[in-house]
Design an enzyme around this catalytic site. Structure first.
Site, PDB file in Angstrom:
ATOM      1  N   ARG A 288      -1.534 -13.533 -11.576  1.00 46.43           N
ATOM      2  CA  ARG A 288      -0.932 -12.222 -11.247  1.00 46.43           C
ATOM      3  C   ARG A 288      -1.628 -11.048 -11.979  1.00 46.43           C
ATOM      4  NH1 ARG A 288       0.018 -15.454  -8.346  1.00 46.43           N
ATOM      5  NH2 ARG A 288       2.007 -16.358  -7.737  1.00 46.43           N
TER       6      ARG A 288
ATOM      7  N   SER B 182       9.737 -13.122  -6.347  1.00 43.38           N
ATOM      8  CA  SER B 182      10.059 -13.628  -7.688  1.00 43.38           C
ATOM      9  C   SER B 182      10.080 -12.458  -8.656  1.00 43.38           C
ATOM     10  CB  SER B 182       9.001 -14.626  -8.156  1.00 43.38           C
ATOM     11  OG  SER B 182       8.993 -15.719  -7.300  1.00 43.38           O
TER      12      SER B 182
ATOM     13  N   GLU C 179       7.439  -9.889 -12.994  1.00 47.52           N
ATOM     14  CA  GLU C 179       6.270  -9.930 -12.092  1.00 47.52           C
ATOM     15  C   GLU C 179       6.300  -8.671 -11.215  1.00 47.52           C
ATOM     16  OE1 GLU C 179       5.405 -13.595 -10.076  1.00 47.52           O
ATOM     17  OE2 GLU C 179       4.690 -12.564  -8.287  1.00 47.52           O
TER      18      GLU C 179
HETATM   19  C1  LIG Z   1      10.325 -12.377  -0.048  1.00 44.49           C
HETATM   20  C2  LIG Z   1       9.095 -12.237  -0.911  1.00 44.49           C
HETATM   21  C3  LIG Z   1       8.306 -13.343  -1.182  1.00 44.49           C
HETATM   22  C4  LIG Z   1       7.167 -13.219  -1.993  1.00 44.49           C
HETATM   23  N1  LIG Z   1       6.413 -14.331  -2.230  1.00 44.49           N
HETATM   24  C5  LIG Z   1       5.297 -14.222  -2.988  1.00 44.49           C
HETATM   25  C6  LIG Z   1       4.475 -15.365  -3.247  1.00 44.49           C
HETATM   26  O1  LIG Z   1       4.724 -16.450  -2.768  1.00 44.49           O
HETATM   27  N2  LIG Z   1       3.388 -15.184  -4.035  1.00 44.49           N
HETATM   28  C7  LIG Z   1       3.054 -13.982  -4.570  1.00 44.49           C
HETATM   29  O2  LIG Z   1       2.033 -13.883  -5.270  1.00 44.49           O
HETATM   30  N3  LIG Z   1       3.816 -12.897  -4.342  1.00 44.49           N
HETATM   31  C8  LIG Z   1       4.918 -12.973  -3.568  1.00 44.49           C
HETATM   32  N4  LIG Z   1       5.690 -11.866  -3.334  1.00 44.49           N
HETATM   33  C9  LIG Z   1       5.335 -10.581  -3.978  1.00 44.49           C
HETATM   34  C10 LIG Z   1       4.385  -9.686  -3.159  1.00 44.49           C
HETATM   35  O3  LIG Z   1       4.482  -9.953  -1.777  1.00 44.49           O
HETATM   36  C11 LIG Z   1       2.929  -9.842  -3.616  1.00 44.49           C
HETATM   37  O4  LIG Z   1       2.773  -9.476  -4.971  1.00 44.49           O
HETATM   38  C12 LIG Z   1       1.973  -8.989  -2.767  1.00 44.49           C
HETATM   39  O5  LIG Z   1       0.655  -9.338  -3.087  1.00 44.49           O
HETATM   40  C13 LIG Z   1       2.153  -7.486  -2.990  1.00 44.49           C
HETATM   41  O6  LIG Z   1       1.419  -6.815  -1.969  1.00 44.49           O
HETATM   42  P1  LIG Z   1       1.888  -5.379  -1.440  1.00 44.49           P
HETATM   43  O7  LIG Z   1       0.877  -4.919  -0.451  1.00 44.49           O
HETATM   44  O8  LIG Z   1       3.278  -5.435  -0.963  1.00 44.49           O
HETATM   45  O9  LIG Z   1       1.768  -4.539  -2.762  1.00 44.49           O
HETATM   46  P2  LIG Z   1       2.775  -3.390  -3.291  1.00 44.49           P
HETATM   47  O10 LIG Z   1       4.087  -4.002  -3.616  1.00 44.49           O
HETATM   48  O11 LIG Z   1       2.747  -2.242  -2.347  1.00 44.49           O
HETATM   49  O12 LIG Z   1       2.048  -3.020  -4.633  1.00 44.49           O
HETATM   50  C14 LIG Z   1       1.983  -3.952  -5.713  1.00 44.49           C
HETATM   51  C15 LIG Z   1       0.962  -3.413  -6.724  1.00 44.49           C
HETATM   52  O13 LIG Z   1      -0.316  -3.423  -6.092  1.00 44.49           O
HETATM   53  C16 LIG Z   1      -0.882  -2.115  -6.113  1.00 44.49           C
HETATM   54  N5  LIG Z   1      -1.634  -1.953  -4.861  1.00 44.49           N
HETATM   55  C17 LIG Z   1      -1.202  -2.158  -3.601  1.00 44.49           C
HETATM   56  N6  LIG Z   1      -2.203  -1.955  -2.722  1.00 44.49           N
HETATM   57  C18 LIG Z   1      -3.282  -1.596  -3.455  1.00 44.49           C
HETATM   58  C19 LIG Z   1      -4.622  -1.252  -3.127  1.00 44.49           C
HETATM   59  N7  LIG Z   1      -5.077  -1.231  -1.874  1.00 44.49           N
HETATM   60  N8  LIG Z   1      -5.465  -0.942  -4.160  1.00 44.49           N
HETATM   61  C20 LIG Z   1      -5.039  -0.959  -5.442  1.00 44.49           C
HETATM   62  N9  LIG Z   1      -3.783  -1.261  -5.798  1.00 44.49           N
HETATM   63  C21 LIG Z   1      -2.917  -1.589  -4.816  1.00 44.49           C
HETATM   64  C22 LIG Z   1       0.299  -1.164  -6.227  1.00 44.49           C
HETATM   65  O14 LIG Z   1      -0.072   0.057  -6.819  1.00 44.49           O
HETATM   66  C23 LIG Z   1       1.249  -1.957  -7.112  1.00 44.49           C
HETATM   67  O15 LIG Z   1       0.937  -1.795  -8.473  1.00 44.49           O
HETATM   68  C24 LIG Z   1       6.822 -11.957  -2.526  1.00 44.49           C
HETATM   69  C25 LIG Z   1       7.612 -10.835  -2.232  1.00 44.49           C
HETATM   70  C26 LIG Z   1       8.732 -10.967  -1.423  1.00 44.49           C
HETATM   71  C27 LIG Z   1       9.547  -9.747  -1.104  1.00 44.49           C
END
Ligand SMILES: Cc1cc2nc3c(=O)[nH]c(=O)nc-3n(C[C@H](O)[C@H](O)[C@H](O)COP(=O)(O)OP(=O)(O)OC[C@H]3O[C@@H](n4cnc5c(N)ncnc54)[C@H](O)[C@@H]3O)c2cc1C
Length: 311
Positions: A180, A230, A300
């Site tokens: 992470r 999580s 996380e």
């Molecule tokens: C139901 C559910 C299940 C999940 N299961 C998992 C799992 O199995 N494994 C897992 O690892 N995670 C899981 N997650 C968490 C999440 O989906 C991941 O961390 C995912 O990678 C976040 O992506 P996002 O585009 O939504 O990022 P955001 O939530 O929009 O942003 C997260 C971080 O990334 C940064 N960010 C986003 N896009 C960029 C970019 N283009 N450049 C630079 N920084 C950026 C943001 O500034 C922020 O700090 C889950 C979440 C939910 C709601």
């Protein structure tokens, strides 16, 4: 409102893609978060670079978001500019190399859509990510992972923008991906696209693996409620959800925030949770788990905004 900033941003992108005081609850899977001063949607890398450059020159804070699936944003919202890239969501390029097939996707693309495109090319190696509800950029930033796979295992390189708006091409090694964590987090870069290495496989097998993993998620995770997945990182030698359950916190509530009864590793929004509720719940969980088991749980979920940052 700073009308000059508003007008400048409208000139850089286009007027309908700059929103003043946009509620961020509309852009997070937790459905929590106050307004962003300026919410900007970019559609081209050049626009994204120009917005970043402009904010940097003016000392305006920037938050780039993907699908908002790992974010807890404060009830007071965010000062400065929130950028969402919709520019390159359709970018999907497949080429071959000696080791296999290189696939490039735009940062704004949904992981599930990216995984399905890869599967439709009969390429294997990304099935693990198909059910993670993030964007490609967010997944690289977080080094997302599930079911034994991680972005780190299959990524070859990523193109990022620096705070100055310069494009850098970073190799897998330079990305320094670990649990992470990534160098992108440390340097404050912005991902614009990423390239992965996959191998040919059997399309039917790939699709059925995706289906199987999605079924497992549905069974085990409270997908019927808003959450950010999580809440805590996995502490070494333990599972956060089990520690929380063993501490007697299943169903424990603060306001509208609750420890999921289905999966204690998830804090869910039962309808009207505020960021304050979730933060209080996180604090309570951390304190009680520490008291009972001596284990420190690290969030996380990214806690962002005035109040959230204090925790
Ligand atoms: C139901 C559910 C299940 C999940 N299961 C998992 C799992 O199995 N494994 C897992 O690892 N995670 C899981 N997650 C968490 C999440 O989906 C991941 O961390 C995912 O990678 C976040 O992506 P996002 O585009 O939504 O990022 P955001 O939530 O929009 O942003 C997260 C971080 O990334 C940064 N960010 C986003 N896009 C960029 C970019 N283009 N450049 C630079 N920084 C950026 C943001 O500034 C922020 O700090 C889950 C979440 C939910 C709601």
């Amino acid at each position: 409102m700073d009308t000059i900033v508003l007008q400048d941003l409208k000139n850089i992108v286009s007027p309908e893609r700059v929103i003043y005081k946009e509620p961020l609850s509309k852009h997070t899977t937790f459905k929590i978060g106050g307004p962003a001063d300026y919410f900007v949607i970019t559609k081209k890398v050049e626009e994204t670079a120009a917005v970043i450059q402009y904010c940097n020159q003016r000392n305006l804070p920037i938050l780039m978001i993907g699908n908002g699936s790992n974010l807890l944003i404060s009830d007071a919202g965010l000062r400065g500019v929130v950028v969402k890239q919709e520019d390159n969501t359709k970018e999907f390029i497949v080429t071959t190399c000696e080791e296999g097939y290189l696939v490039t996707g735009g940062a704004g693309m949904n992981l599930s859509a990216f995984a399905m495109k890869i599967a439709n090319e009969s390429l294997t190696g990304f099935e693990f990510a198909a059910g993670i509800p993030g964007s490609l950029g967010g997944a690289v930033y977080m080094n997302a992972g599930a079911y034994g796979g991680e972005i780190k295992d299959c990524i070859r390189s990523a193109r990022v923008l620096s705070k100055e708006g310069d494009i850098l091409n970073l190799s897998r090694e330079e990305l320094e991906l670990s649990y992470r964590s990534s160098m992108i987090q440390k340097k404050g870069y912005y991902v614009i696209d990423a390239t992965f290495l996959f191998q040919k496989g059997e399309k039917e097998e790939i699709l059925s693996k995706i289906e199987e993993l999605n079924r497992a998620r549905k069974e085990k995770q409270p997908l019927e409620y808003p959450s950010a997945g999580s809440t805590f990182k996995r502490p070494e030698g333990y599972f956060a959800g089990k520690l929380i359950m063993d501490a007697g916190l299943r169903g424990y509530r603060v306001g509208g925030a609750m420890v999921s009864e289905k999966h204690c590793g998830f804090v869910i929004n039962t309808g009207d949770a505020t960021a304050k509720d979730v933060l209080q719940l996180i604090d309570d969980i951390r304190r009680i788990v520490k008291e009972k088991f001596g284990v420190t749980l690290e969030p996380e979920v990214r806690l962002i905004g005035e109040k959230a940052m204090e925790s």
